[in-house]
Write a protein that holds these residues in place. Structure first.
Motif, short mmCIF file in Angstrom:
data_model
loop_
_atom_site.label_atom_id
_atom_site.label_comp_id
_atom_site.label_asym_id
_atom_site.label_seq_id
_atom_site.Cartn_x
_atom_site.Cartn_y
_atom_site.Cartn_z
N MET A 1 0.77 -1.08 0.10
CA MET A 1 -0.13 0.07 0.06
C MET A 1 0.84 1.39 -0.17
SD MET A 1 -3.20 -0.63 -0.48
CE MET A 1 -2.83 -2.38 -1.47
N GLU A 2 2.16 1.04 0.59
CA GLU A 2 3.02 2.42 0.63
C GLU A 2 3.43 2.63 -0.71
OE1 GLU A 2 3.78 0.16 3.22
OE2 GLU A 2 3.67 1.37 4.91
N GLN A 3 3.60 1.70 -1.52
CA GLN A 3 3.93 1.73 -3.09
C GLN A 3 2.70 2.52 -3.82
OE1 GLN A 3 5.16 -1.85 -4.69
NE2 GLN A 3 7.26 -1.43 -4.37
N LEU A 4 1.62 2.05 -3.53
CA LEU A 4 0.57 2.32 -4.02
C LEU A 4 0.41 4.06 -3.89
CD1 LEU A 4 -1.99 2.04 -6.05
CD2 LEU A 4 -3.11 1.05 -4.20
N ALA A 5 0.38 4.25 -2.67
CA ALA A 5 0.51 5.68 -2.24
C ALA A 5 1.25 6.67 -2.79
CB ALA A 5 0.27 5.90 -0.47
N ALA A 6 2.45 6.05 -2.88
CA ALA A 6 3.73 6.85 -3.46
C ALA A 6 3.09 7.23 -4.96
CB ALA A 6 4.83 6.08 -3.45
N ALA A 7 2.79 6.01 -5.71
CA ALA A 7 2.55 6.19 -7.11
C ALA A 7 1.44 7.15 -7.24
CB ALA A 7 2.01 4.99 -7.69
N LEU A 8 0.39 7.15 -6.31
CA LEU A 8 -0.90 8.07 -6.44
C LEU A 8 -0.23 9.52 -6.04
CD1 LEU A 8 -3.64 6.42 -4.00
CD2 LEU A 8 -3.63 6.74 -6.53
N GLY A 9 0.47 9.70 -5.28
CA GLY A 9 1.18 10.77 -4.99
C GLY A 9 2.08 11.35 -6.28
N ALA A 10 2.43 10.72 -7.25
CA ALA A 10 3.19 10.95 -8.44
C ALA A 10 2.07 10.99 -9.44
CB ALA A 10 4.18 10.01 -8.79
N GLY A 11 0.75 10.87 -9.09
CA GLY A 11 -0.03 11.01 -10.07
C GLY A 11 -0.25 9.93 -11.41
N GLU A 12 0.22 8.77 -11.01
CA GLU A 12 0.27 7.69 -12.09
C GLU A 12 -1.23 7.02 -12.21
OE1 GLU A 12 3.38 4.93 -10.89
OE2 GLU A 12 4.92 6.59 -10.69
N ARG A 13 -1.61 7.36 -13.45
CA ARG A 13 -2.83 6.92 -13.83
C ARG A 13 -3.30 5.41 -13.40
NH1 ARG A 13 -4.54 10.77 -17.64
NH2 ARG A 13 -6.27 9.50 -18.42
N PRO A 14 -2.39 4.53 -13.84
CA PRO A 14 -2.74 2.99 -13.17
C PRO A 14 -2.95 3.05 -11.73
CG PRO A 14 -0.89 3.12 -14.88
CD PRO A 14 -1.29 4.48 -14.41
N ALA A 15 -2.09 3.68 -10.88
CA ALA A 15 -2.56 3.65 -9.71
C ALA A 15 -3.70 4.17 -9.29
CB ALA A 15 -1.16 4.45 -8.86
N ILE A 16 -4.20 5.24 -9.90
CA ILE A 16 -5.16 6.06 -9.36
C ILE A 16 -6.34 4.92 -9.81
CG2 ILE A 16 -7.18 7.76 -9.83
CD1 ILE A 16 -4.36 9.39 -11.12
N ALA A 17 -6.41 4.33 -11.09
CA ALA A 17 -7.42 3.30 -11.24
C ALA A 17 -7.37 2.08 -10.31
CB ALA A 17 -7.24 2.70 -12.72
N THR A 18 -6.36 1.72 -9.78
CA THR A 18 -6.10 0.53 -8.88
C THR A 18 -6.74 0.93 -7.71
OG1 THR A 18 -4.01 -0.13 -9.95
CG2 THR A 18 -4.58 -1.01 -7.72
N ALA A 19 -6.50 2.15 -7.22
CA ALA A 19 -6.95 2.70 -5.82
C ALA A 19 -8.47 2.81 -5.90
CB ALA A 19 -6.29 3.98 -5.53
N LEU A 20 -8.99 3.31 -6.92
CA LEU A 20 -10.46 3.40 -7.02
C LEU A 20 -11.39 1.90 -7.04
CD1 LEU A 20 -10.70 6.38 -9.40
CD2 LEU A 20 -10.81 6.33 -6.81
N ASN A 21 -10.61 0.97 -7.72
CA ASN A 21 -11.04 -0.27 -7.90
C ASN A 21 -11.12 -0.87 -6.60
OD1 ASN A 21 -11.62 -0.21 -10.67
ND2 ASN A 21 -9.71 -0.97 -11.12
#
Ligand code: GDP
Length: 321
Positions: A1-21
């Protein structure tokens, strides 16, 4: 989850989609992960970001208007996230609004993200996860716009969960005026008559609406503006973006934004508890009013809060009635 949060912070689209799912998935393991993710990304002071609700009847031009607003916001270097909720479309699973919007936006622009939400989520009820999704989007974007269809209950929902609510009316439709007068429609912060290019009929609706909202919004400190736009001719869009920004600034300056967002969260929790446990469940927890007051005092992770109330309900004896 830390990785996902970091990717969200960087605005990475796949991460945003993953988080919303993840948030849209009610199964136990996904819930745990979503809870951990929200712990990492909920910002104690998200006041720099703006949560906008755009609503109105089908065909009024919400998607077109959103696309036009996106262009203005991108021109101002703001990153924009859109949640399109389409309750009128159980067959398409709510994809309609978002798809229409996607067609109108630049597919290669990384500063824009559009997500459609169905009215009946695969794992849950009526777009129950809109609020936690907004938290993810607020972490990733400067402006988050929630677009919904309909008149009535939907407006009430959106009014309880966005910083600024904006209702779009159709020229020549007396409905919006009637709804406003009858109190069916919660008073939005901004009223827009789109399709200004239709001429006299748009002007008439504009003045009817202007006379049906009596100045100050019930929230206080804000006179409800009635604006005319044409999404297709691109008129009035900059004024709309400016007015949205002015309302946000007023909220941020008043220092009320944090309390408001706690209220949205409280309403979301209350609604979710009622959906899953009925009024009897709410009574067990002290009744809706007391619960709302209690929730408004509690900042924090909404999924943790929900689990706590769930635990209290399962520990309690079933109600007598
Ligand atoms: P939504 O259902 O509210 O999202 O509406 P859409 O954005 O999909 O627009 C519905 C229809 O109205 C489309 O055919 C648009 O081209 C049209 N439309 C949207 N905005 C305007 C406008 O400002 N003027 C005119 N004349 N047509 C518009």
């Amino acid at each position: 989850m830390e990785q996902l949060a970091a990717a969200l912070g960087a605005g990475e689209r796949p991460a945003i989609a993953t988080a919303l799912n993840l948030i849209d998935d009610n199964r136990a393991q996904a819930r745990e992960q979503a809870t951990a993710l929200l712990d990492l990304i909920i910002e104690p002071d998200g006041a720099a970001n703006h949560l906008v609700g755009l609503t109105g009847p089908p065909g009024v031009g919400k998607s077109s208007l959103t696309a036009a607003l996106i262009d203005v916001w991108r021109g101002r270097d703001l990153r924009v996230g859109i949640l399109a909720v389409d309750p009128s479309s159980p067959v398409s699973g709510g994809a309609l609004l978002g798809d229409r919007l996607r067609m109108k936006t630049d597919p290669v622009d990384d500063g824009v993200f559009v997500r459609s939400l169905s009215s009946r989520g695969q794992f849950g009820g009526l777009s129950t996860e809109v609020w936690p999704m907004c938290l993810v989007m607020l972490y990733c974007f400067d402006v988050v716009l929630v677009e919904t269809v309909g008149v009535g209950q939907r407006e009430a929902d959106i009014a309880h969960s966005c910083d600024t609510t904006c209702f779009v009316a159709q020229p020549g439709s007396g409905d919006s005026v009637q709804f406003l007068k009858a109190g069916v429609l919660e008073v939005p912060h901004i009223l827009v008559v789109n399709k200004q290019d239709m001429g006299a009929v748009a002007t008439r609706t504009l003045s009817e609406l202007a006379s049906s909202v009596q100045g100050e919004h019930p929230d206080g400190n804000w006179n409800v503006p009635v604006l005319a736009t044409s999404a297709t001719q691109r008129t009035g869009i900059v004024e709309l973006a400016d007015t949205l920004q002015a309302h946000h600034r007023q909220l941020a300056d008043s220092g009320d934004l944090q309390a408001r967002r706690r209220r949205y969260q409280a309403h979301w929790l209350l609604k979710r508890l009622e959906e899953n446990y009925g009024r009897a469940g709410l009574r067990q927890l002290g009744g809706a009013d007391a619960l709302l007051a209690e929730l408004c005092d509690q900042p924090g992770n909404p999924l943790v809060q929900y689990a706590q109330y769930q635990h209290r309900l399962s520990a309690a004896r079933p109600p007598a009635d």
